[in-house]
Design an enzyme around this catalytic site. Structure first.
Site, PDB file in Angstrom:
ATOM      1  N   PRO A  21       0.875  -1.264   0.333  1.00 39.81           N
ATOM      2  CA  PRO A  21      -0.100  -0.092  -0.048  1.00 39.81           C
ATOM      3  C   PRO A  21       0.934   1.181   0.148  1.00 39.81           C
ATOM      4  CG  PRO A  21       0.398  -0.684   2.336  1.00 39.81           C
ATOM      5  CD  PRO A  21       1.171  -1.773   1.469  1.00 39.81           C
ATOM      6  N   ALA A  33      -4.785   4.869   4.104  1.00 38.36           N
ATOM      7  CA  ALA A  33      -3.982   3.645   3.150  1.00 38.36           C
ATOM      8  C   ALA A  33      -5.071   2.909   2.394  1.00 38.36           C
ATOM      9  CB  ALA A  33      -3.195   2.939   4.197  1.00 38.36           C
ATOM     10  N   ASN A  34      -4.660   1.916   1.832  1.00 40.06           N
ATOM     11  CA  ASN A  34      -5.086   1.108   0.993  1.00 40.06           C
ATOM     12  C   ASN A  34      -4.775  -0.404   1.673  1.00 40.06           C
ATOM     13  OD1 ASN A  34      -5.928   2.809  -0.727  1.00 40.06           O
ATOM     14  ND2 ASN A  34      -5.519   1.306  -2.472  1.00 40.06           N
ATOM     15  N   ARG A  35      -6.039  -1.261   1.806  1.00 43.13           N
ATOM     16  CA  ARG A  35      -5.566  -2.715   2.144  1.00 43.13           C
ATOM     17  C   ARG A  35      -4.786  -3.395   1.083  1.00 43.13           C
ATOM     18  NH1 ARG A  35      -8.999  -3.822   6.295  1.00 43.13           N
ATOM     19  NH2 ARG A  35     -11.154  -3.103   6.057  1.00 43.13           N
ATOM     20  N   SER A  36      -3.622  -3.627   1.681  1.00 42.34           N
ATOM     21  CA  SER A  36      -2.638  -4.618   0.606  1.00 42.34           C
ATOM     22  C   SER A  36      -1.581  -5.047   1.457  1.00 42.34           C
ATOM     23  CB  SER A  36      -2.135  -3.639  -0.355  1.00 42.34           C
ATOM     24  OG  SER A  36      -1.021  -4.310  -0.878  1.00 42.34           O
TER      25      SER A  36
END
Ligand code: CTP
Ligand code: CA
Length: 231
Positions: A21, A33-36
């Site tokens: 992310p 943030a992104n989920r990654s």
């Protein structure tokens, strides 16, 4: 015992990969943030390294160890990721597996935002640079093979095709990341490889595999594309 030398079909090729992310600060203690998990991008880096490539992995914050034999640049934000990608050029092959935050906070707080009786803090968002599109549209320094990902939760193939047209990359790896699939953070992935000849797009749907298997298969396709041989 004499063993035949390991084949290194990507020897001499420079590969750059983004993963994980990005974190976009709201104030010194908070971020968007992104989920990654970064697992798919890290697996691709390891597979390309195993195929003999000179690999630079540019990763957002993840909870994974650096893959052996890979040059790793750790970044936080999308803008830092773009800077490190540009610093890693020239490359023969670029693979954009990162889940980049699309927006950052324009009015980032210098101090921790405090709760007040006046209500919620207004967050102004601005769009981050599109790293994949930027690199796809480079002139002289454009890598010969640019591969994007399309993470979708609905209309997977249609959305991925539209993204393909917009981004200017050569291949797109489309995957369904709806919560029920367990792809986000999990160890398996079901992907569709979109490639094109002229305006015609072909979609190759792979069975469910581990992220390592997806990485191995993707690197095998890259080897085939570059050398015309099977890995
Ligand atoms: N990407 C990028 N930089 C960004 C946003 C996305 O490099 N600022 C890359 C991703 O790494 C991925 C591809 O672009 O390879 C597609 O990302 P995705 O989030 O699926 O597409 P977007 O164009 O951001 O569209 P949306 O999120 O609205 O679906
Ligand atoms: Ca996005």
């Amino acid at each position: 015992l004499l063993r035949p030398p390991q084949p290194r079909p990507l020897a001499g090729k420079r590969v750059l990969i983004t993963a994980g992310p990005t974190h976009e600060p709201i104030d010194p203690v908070r971020y968007i943030a992104n989920r990654s998990s970064g697992k798919q991008g890290f697996a691709i880096a390891a597979a390309a390294q195993a195929a003999g490539a000179d690999v630079t992995l540019i990763s957002g914050p993840v909870d994974l160890g650096d893959p052996a034999g890979v040059r790793v640049k750790h970044v936080e934000s999308a803008r830092e990721m773009l800077q490190q990608v540009e610093a890693a050029l020239p490359a023969d092959i670029a693979i954009f597996a990162a889940a980049v935050a699309d927006w950052r906070v324009a009015n980032e707080g210098e101090q921790k935002l405090k709760k007040t009786s006046a209500g919620m803090p207004p967050l102004q968002l601005v769009e981050n640079p599109d790293i994949l599109a930027t690199i796809s549209k480079l002139g002289d320094h454009r890598p010969k093979l640019v591969i994007g990902f399309a993470a979708e939760t609905e209309h997977l193939i249609d959305n991925a095709k539209a993204k393909f047209a917009r981004k200017g990359c050569d291949w797109i790896v489309a995957n369904d990341v709806s919560p029920a699939t367990g792809v986000m953070g999990g160890d398996r992935n079901t992907v569709h490889l979109l490639t094109r000849k002229g305006t015609e797009i072909s979609v190759d749907s792979w069975p469910v595999m581990t992220k390592e298997q997806v990485a191995t298969e993707l690197v095998a396709r890259i080897v085939q594309n570059f050398t015309g041989t099977q890995a």
